[in-house]
Design an enzyme around this catalytic site. Structure first.
Site, PDB file in Angstrom:
ATOM      1  N   ASP A   1     109.235 106.398  44.622  1.00  0.00           N
ATOM      2  CA  ASP A   1     109.377 105.891  43.058  1.00  0.00           C
ATOM      3  C   ASP A   1     110.615 105.228  42.657  1.00  0.00           C
ATOM      4  O   ASP A   1     111.639 105.699  43.016  1.00  0.00           O
ATOM      5  CB  ASP A   1     108.899 107.221  42.215  1.00  0.00           C
ATOM      6  CG  ASP A   1     109.805 108.403  42.395  1.00  0.00           C
ATOM      7  OD1 ASP A   1     110.222 108.504  43.445  1.00  0.00           O
ATOM      8  OD2 ASP A   1     109.992 109.012  41.554  1.00  0.00           O
TER       9      ASP A   1
ATOM     10  N   GLU B   1     109.830 111.631  43.139  1.00  0.00           N
ATOM     11  CA  GLU B   1     111.105 112.523  43.358  1.00  0.00           C
ATOM     12  C   GLU B   1     112.031 112.303  42.153  1.00  0.00           C
ATOM     13  O   GLU B   1     112.578 113.235  41.667  1.00  0.00           O
ATOM     14  CB  GLU B   1     111.971 111.726  44.476  1.00  0.00           C
ATOM     15  CG  GLU B   1     113.189 112.475  44.705  1.00  0.00           C
ATOM     16  CD  GLU B   1     114.534 112.341  43.663  1.00  0.00           C
ATOM     17  OE1 GLU B   1     115.039 113.236  43.501  1.00  0.00           O
ATOM     18  OE2 GLU B   1     114.573 111.003  43.388  1.00  0.00           O
TER      19      GLU B   1
END
Length: 447
Positions: A105, A172
């Site tokens: 991400d 994350e």
């Protein structure tokens, strides 16, 4: 299609051009030269990932790109694990199971690096505010090195035995992706690992260097909200009120004693008040104030001491301020939180004992643990006590010229999450791919 470098001499020259020439003891090794030959193609992938980041749990295009490449390499690939996660499995005979993780991400940051392939993506996160999106934490280097590692391990199947599980992890940055994958059956639907490996690029170390921390490596991350309820009124008549701003100020100051007077000095801890909101006009005493805290620790015991202390201080200061019993502070701790990351010491020593002669002692160093957080911790913690050994290490990304200027005090280096963070990506990717490949083969030797 980039030109393929064919001769061993040319491959070594390519590695040297990256500033990553091997120490004398490793000059005969072909792993580094093979990665160097692949770098033009890998950098094309990196630039594409960098220019097209996606926010947490929205990594649909990113996951598809990774899954497509892993299928082409012969992995059994499953998408949509933990919403957008990717699991790729390669079975290669009897032996240990090693999991290699990369996070996918990006962040809600407007990129300001000036790179020709800078992200121009926008998105609307949970806050509801449309923003730019950027790989300001270097997850694009993580994914590219992950692909390079998979490619090298496929080519070297005769050199290792066991089961390789490669995972592309979502979310994350909000600390939820690893848990989401495990909750979705990562350890039940797929081979459960004996070892889990990962790396993170570093904005404080020179490009191509490796840093490791045996034991605690990253901290527990708790987000705490305190709602203070006073008695509002006119600013000219404070005696008729119970001012939540004064109460909040007292709490902010008292919280500092948790670290300075209650925490064991040998156990690092942080309590930071990042937000204090109250009131709307000069002459009105509000009836409410809100504090937002980030709390960092390592052990479960230290974490509990801090959280209990925050609740006690908030209530104690409210009592001292004369707040009515029915308007006592409300303290809430975000759940789930990001647990501290622990690097198994035996695994860390084993891996670094192999990487040090490969890269040279000047490039592999033990470094202090940090108070940042990483949900990589969940792969070890949620597996059960002693069932999975884990290691995450750092790979420096600061260009040599910038590092030299920073050491002279001429510039301040951008940190991770900065809109200006632009790692020297080729060195990060080449170093990480070599380290992950070598470590994985060491953990799954061909007998």
């Amino acid at each position: 299609m980039p030109m393929i470098i064919r001769t061993a001499a040319a491959l070594l020259a390519a590695a040297a051009s990256l500033g990553l020439a091997a120490p004398a003891s490793a000059q005969g090794d072909d792993l580094r030269t093979a990665i160097a030959a692949d770098m033009p193609r890998l950098m094309e992938l990196y630039r594409d990932l960098h220019a097209n980041p996606e926010l947490s749990f929205e990594e649909v295009e990113t996951a598809r790109k990774l899954a497509t490449r892993m299928r082409a390499l012969g992995f059994e690939v499953t998408e949509g694990v933990g919403k957008t996660g990717v699991v790729a499995v390669l079975r290669n005979g009897d032996g240990p199971t090693v999991m290699v993780r990369a996070d996918m991400d990006g962040l809600p940051v407007v990129e300001q690096t000036g790179l020709p392939y800078a992200s121009t993506r926008t998105a609307t996160p949970a806050s509801g505010v449309t923003t730019g999106v950027m790989h300001a934490c270097g997850h694009d280097t993580h994914m590219t090195a992950w692909i390079a590692t998979a490619e090298q391990l496929v080519r070297r199947r005769e050199a290792w035995r066991g089961t390789l599980v490669m995972i592309g992890q979502p979310a994350e940055e909000i600390g939820l992706g690893a848990k989401a994958m495990i909750d979705d059956g990562l350890y039940a639907r797929f081979p459960k690992p004996d070892y889990v490996l990962a790396f993170h690029d570093a904005a404080q170390f020179a490009a191509g260097t490796i840093g490791y921390s045996p034991g605690w490596a990253l901290a527990n991350v708790d987000s705490v909200d305190i709602k203070l309820r006073g008695v509002g009124g006119h600013g000219a008549y404070p005696h008729t009120t119970r001012d939540p701003i004064v109460l909040g100020s007292a709490i902010v100051m008292r919280l500092q004693t948790l670290v300075s007077r209650e925490a064991n000095p040998a156990e690092p801890a942080v309590v930071t008040v990042g937000s204090f909101h109250a009131g709307a006009k000069h002459n009105i005493i509000s009836d409410e104030a809100r504090l937002q805290l980030t709390v960092r620790s390592y052990s479960d015991q230290s974490r509990q001491m801090l959280l209990d202390g925050i609740r006690r201080i908030a209530r104690g200061e409210a009592i001292a301020a004369g707040i009515p019993d029915d308007r006592m502070p409300e303290v809430s701790v975000e759940d789930p939180y990001t647990p501290a990351t622990f690097n198994d010491e035996a695994l860390t020593r084993r891996v670094m004992a192999g990487l040090t002669p490969r890269f040279g002692a000047e490039r592999v160093r033990q470094v202090p643990a940090v108070m940042g957080g990483e949900d990589f911790s969940q792969f070890r913690r949620m597996a059960g006590e002693g069932e999975v050994e884990a290691l995450i290490f750092w790979v420096g990304g600061v260009p040599a010229e910038q590092m030299a200027r920073a050491e002279r005090g001429e510039i301040q280096l951008p940190s991770l999450h900065s809109p200006y963070w632009a790692p020297e990506a080729d060195k990060v990717i080449a170093t990480a791919a070599e380290a992950l490949t070598a470590a994985t083969m060491d953990l799954m030797p061909a007998r």
